[in-house]
Each structure stands twice: as structure tokens, then as C-alpha cells.
Design a protein around this motif. Structure first.
Motif, mmCIF file in Angstrom:
data_model
loop_
_atom_site.group_PDB
_atom_site.id
_atom_site.type_symbol
_atom_site.label_atom_id
_atom_site.label_comp_id
_atom_site.label_asym_id
_atom_site.label_seq_id
_atom_site.Cartn_x
_atom_site.Cartn_y
_atom_site.Cartn_z
ATOM 1 N N GLY A 208 3.431 5.988 -3.125
ATOM 2 C CA GLY A 208 4.597 6.828 -3.592
ATOM 3 C C GLY A 208 5.628 6.989 -2.602
ATOM 4 O O GLY A 208 6.362 7.975 -2.417
ATOM 5 N N LEU A 209 5.457 6.282 -1.324
ATOM 6 C CA LEU A 209 6.252 6.678 -0.026
ATOM 7 C C LEU A 209 7.649 6.201 -0.469
ATOM 8 O O LEU A 209 7.963 5.052 -1.175
ATOM 9 C CB LEU A 209 5.638 5.863 1.115
ATOM 10 C CG LEU A 209 4.277 6.402 1.770
ATOM 11 C CD1 LEU A 209 4.043 5.795 2.760
ATOM 12 C CD2 LEU A 209 4.414 8.139 1.900
ATOM 13 N N PRO A 210 8.707 6.926 0.029
ATOM 14 C CA PRO A 210 10.228 6.426 -0.058
ATOM 15 C C PRO A 210 10.313 5.190 0.544
ATOM 16 O O PRO A 210 9.739 4.697 1.563
ATOM 17 C CB PRO A 210 11.049 7.623 0.481
ATOM 18 C CG PRO A 210 9.893 8.110 1.264
ATOM 19 C CD PRO A 210 8.685 8.195 0.614
ATOM 20 N N VAL A 211 11.301 4.455 -0.026
ATOM 21 C CA VAL A 211 11.877 3.111 0.526
ATOM 22 C C VAL A 211 12.133 3.290 2.147
ATOM 23 O O VAL A 211 11.755 2.308 2.749
ATOM 24 C CB VAL A 211 12.834 2.679 -0.405
ATOM 25 C CG1 VAL A 211 13.334 1.353 0.262
ATOM 26 C CG2 VAL A 211 12.344 2.505 -1.620
ATOM 27 N N LYS B 147 0.768 -1.278 0.069
ATOM 28 C CA LYS B 147 0.231 -0.087 -0.130
ATOM 29 C C LYS B 147 0.802 1.336 0.215
ATOM 30 O O LYS B 147 0.595 2.250 -0.760
ATOM 31 C CB LYS B 147 -0.861 0.060 1.285
ATOM 32 C CG LYS B 147 -2.143 -0.865 1.231
ATOM 33 C CD LYS B 147 -3.007 -0.906 2.531
ATOM 34 C CE LYS B 147 -4.377 -1.913 2.392
ATOM 35 N NZ LYS B 147 -4.867 -1.828 3.642
ATOM 36 N N SER B 148 1.809 1.132 0.772
ATOM 37 C CA SER B 148 2.857 2.385 0.758
ATOM 38 C C SER B 148 3.514 2.623 -0.582
ATOM 39 O O SER B 148 3.661 3.875 -0.947
ATOM 40 C CB SER B 148 3.960 2.351 1.987
ATOM 41 O OG SER B 148 3.359 1.958 3.212
ATOM 42 N N ILE B 149 3.892 1.459 -1.288
ATOM 43 C CA ILE B 149 4.502 1.532 -2.630
ATOM 44 C C ILE B 149 3.752 2.326 -3.493
ATOM 45 O O ILE B 149 4.066 3.338 -4.232
ATOM 46 C CB ILE B 149 4.927 0.283 -2.925
ATOM 47 C CG1 ILE B 149 6.056 -0.158 -2.189
ATOM 48 C CG2 ILE B 149 5.490 0.357 -4.482
ATOM 49 C CD1 ILE B 149 6.565 -1.567 -2.384
ATOM 50 N N LYS B 150 2.446 1.802 -3.477
ATOM 51 C CA LYS B 150 1.247 2.377 -4.359
ATOM 52 C C LYS B 150 1.201 3.964 -4.060
ATOM 53 O O LYS B 150 0.836 4.590 -5.083
ATOM 54 C CB LYS B 150 0.123 1.618 -4.134
ATOM 55 C CG LYS B 150 0.098 0.085 -4.829
ATOM 56 C CD LYS B 150 -1.475 -0.502 -4.725
ATOM 57 C CE LYS B 150 -1.138 -1.857 -5.409
ATOM 58 N NZ LYS B 150 -2.444 -2.714 -5.153
#
Length: 285
Positions: A260-263, A255-258
Motif C-alpha cells: 500500500g505504499l504511494p507511487v 511488494k511495495s504496491i501490495k
């Protein structure tokens, strides 16, 4: 000399008690609801069911009894929870039926087979009655299909705490099997002559040093088994919790990747490593 009495529900002690003809008669009279005087004779059969085929399960029954009318009875005590108990008893009773007939013999030769289960756990959720009896009957008319198979189940955890004046013989026997203190045994022995005989037999075997060693060994087996099952259960639960937590970490990371949060931030939020999160990026492309 004070003697610590065996617990009758430990299967070793139960078998020893049932070796007494009069005790067997009284117990069967209570369970089958027939007069003791109507039981002319009972005898203990070989408890090892014949293995007719290579892949058959090897059935071992606690106490197997033949009545004077040729009715065969399997009496078994089970202390640990056994979820497939109904299937187990069905298997054993079916085998008792089929081994009566040899090739070329008439089906009319089949004699009645009875299963008596004494359980130290609750088997049925739909009743708080400690005793249940089952036959083969038609669903709507209640017509008896056959009287050749019969199942009796005694659930010891459902026994009432207090006795009443109108106690049934079956309740007295069930309380005896579940008893652990000498005062309980004495009180029950006074209420039923056959329970009294069982109490005397229990006292005798409890004073036998050799039988005490066998009884103690059987107790240890049961305790070891329970401990092992608990450890397996605890380990399984921990593994399940770990898997569940891991799945939640990955779910949050996706969900965080979708979003757009940084790695680096995703790693802090989920506890996953940078490498694990980068692999998720690759898998989601």
C-alpha cells in the motif's frame, strides 16, 4: 642474428614441426607408448575430411597421420577453451571410421582410428593428471569392446612445473610443446633425441621469413578471437547484471504496491518511473 622461436603449441608451428618424419615418429612413440623402431613409416594425409553429404560439417584436422599398420591418427591442438571438445573429437573420429568403408565393402576393412588432443585448457575436473587415455570398455568387467577407436588427451595447464629423473618421454614432449623460452627448449632437447630433432626443426622454421609471416598471422587470429570472446563475455555479463537489477526493481515495486505504499515513494525506493509503477498497478489488477 638472434631469432625469436615460434611457440610449438601454436597450431601453425606444430604442423610445420610434424612434417619431419623423425619428429613424427618420436612424438607418436611417446603418446602411443610404442618403440620408435616399431614405427616403420608414417605419412601425412590430406587434412580435409571428405564431405559426403550436403549437410555434413566440414571437418578440418590439424595433423592427420597414417601409420605403416594403416592406423589413422588425428592430432589436434586447441588453445582456446572449447567446452564441447569431447563431442568434437568424437565427431571427427567417427567420420574417419565411416569414410574407410565404401558401399559393399566388409566391416573387417575398418582400421584403427586414434585421436590425440593437445589442449591449453583443463578439460577434466576429476583429475590433475595431465594425460588421459580412453578406450571403449564394458562398465563393470572392463572388457574391451573394440580397439578400433582410441582417445588421448594432453592438458598442458596440468603439467608439473619441475622435471624429475624418471621423466616419461610423453612429459618431455608435452613440456616442449608448452615451452616458450630458449633455455627450456635446449634443456628438453638434451633429454630426448626426438625432442632434439623437433627443436632443430623449430629453429629452422623460425628463421624462415615466409613461415614467420604465416605464424604471426595465425597468432593474430588467435589473439583477435580471444579478445572478441572476452568482449562478448563481458557484454553478456553486464547485460545479465542489468536484467537482474531490473528484475529486482520490479520485484520490490510489486511488494511495495501490495503493502500500500504511494507511487512516489515506490519510485524513490526502486528507481522505476511513475509510468512503470502505474503499469504494474494495472498488470496486478
Amino acid at each position: 642474428m638472434d631469432v625469436k622461436l615460434m611457440k610449438p603449441k601454436i597450431d601453425f608451428a606444430f604442423k610445420e614441426i610434424m612434417m619431419d618424419d623423425e619428429v613424427r615418429k618420436g612424438f607418436l612413440s611417446a603418446v602411443l607408448k610404442i618403440k620408435p623402431e616399431d614405427i616403420k613409416e608414417t605419412k601425412i594425409l590430406n587434412t580435409y575430411l571428405r564431405k559426403k553429404h550436403k549437410n555434413d560439417k566440414f571437418g578440418i584436422l590439424d595433423v592427420r597421420i597414417l601409420m605403416n599398420d594403416d592406423t589413422e591418427i588425428d592430432v589436434e591442438i586447441q588453445l582456446m577453451v572449447f567446452k564441447a571438445w569431447t563431442s568434437r573429437t568424437l565427431f571427427y573420429v567417427s567420420k574417419m571410421v565411416t569414410e574407410q568403408i565404401e558401399e559393399g565393402e566388409d566391416y573387417s576393412e575398418i582400421k584403427k582410428c586414434v585421436s590425440i588432443s593437445i589442449l591449453d585448457f583443463k578439460l577434466f575436473d576429476d583429475t590433475e593428471e595431465f594425460y588421459s587415455c580412453f578406450h571403449l570398455r564394458e562398465d563393470t568387467r572392463n572388457t574391451l569392446y573394440s580397439d578400433k577407436i582410441e582417445f588421448h588427451v594432453i592438458e598442458l595447464p596440468k603439467l608439473p612445473e619441475e622435471l624429475k629423473e624418471e621423466n616419461s618421454d610423453l612429459l618431455l614432449w608435452s613440456k616442449f610443446l608448452d615451452a616458450e623460452r630458449e633455455e627450456e627448449f635446449k634443456m628438453l632437447a638434451e633429454k630426448n633425441v626426438y625432442v632434439g630433432k623437433a627443436y632443430s626443426k623449430l629453429q629452422n622454421i623460425s628463421m624462415d621469413k615466409e613461415k614467420q609471416l604465416e605464424y604471426t598471422a595465425r597468432q593474430k587470429e588467435i589473439l583477435d578471437y580471444n579478445q572478441l570472446m572476452k568482449e562478448f563475455s563481458d557484454a553478456g555479463r553486464r547485460e545479465g547484471e542489468e536484467i537482474g537489477e531490473r528484475n529486482n526493481q520490479y520485484k520490490t515495486a510489486r511488494k511495495s504496491i501490495k503493502a500500500g505504499l504511494p507511487v512516489g515513494l515506490i519510485s524513490e525506493i526502486t528507481g522505476l518511473t511513475i509510468e512503470e509503477i502505474e503499469k504494474l498497478y494495472t498488470d496486478m489488477e
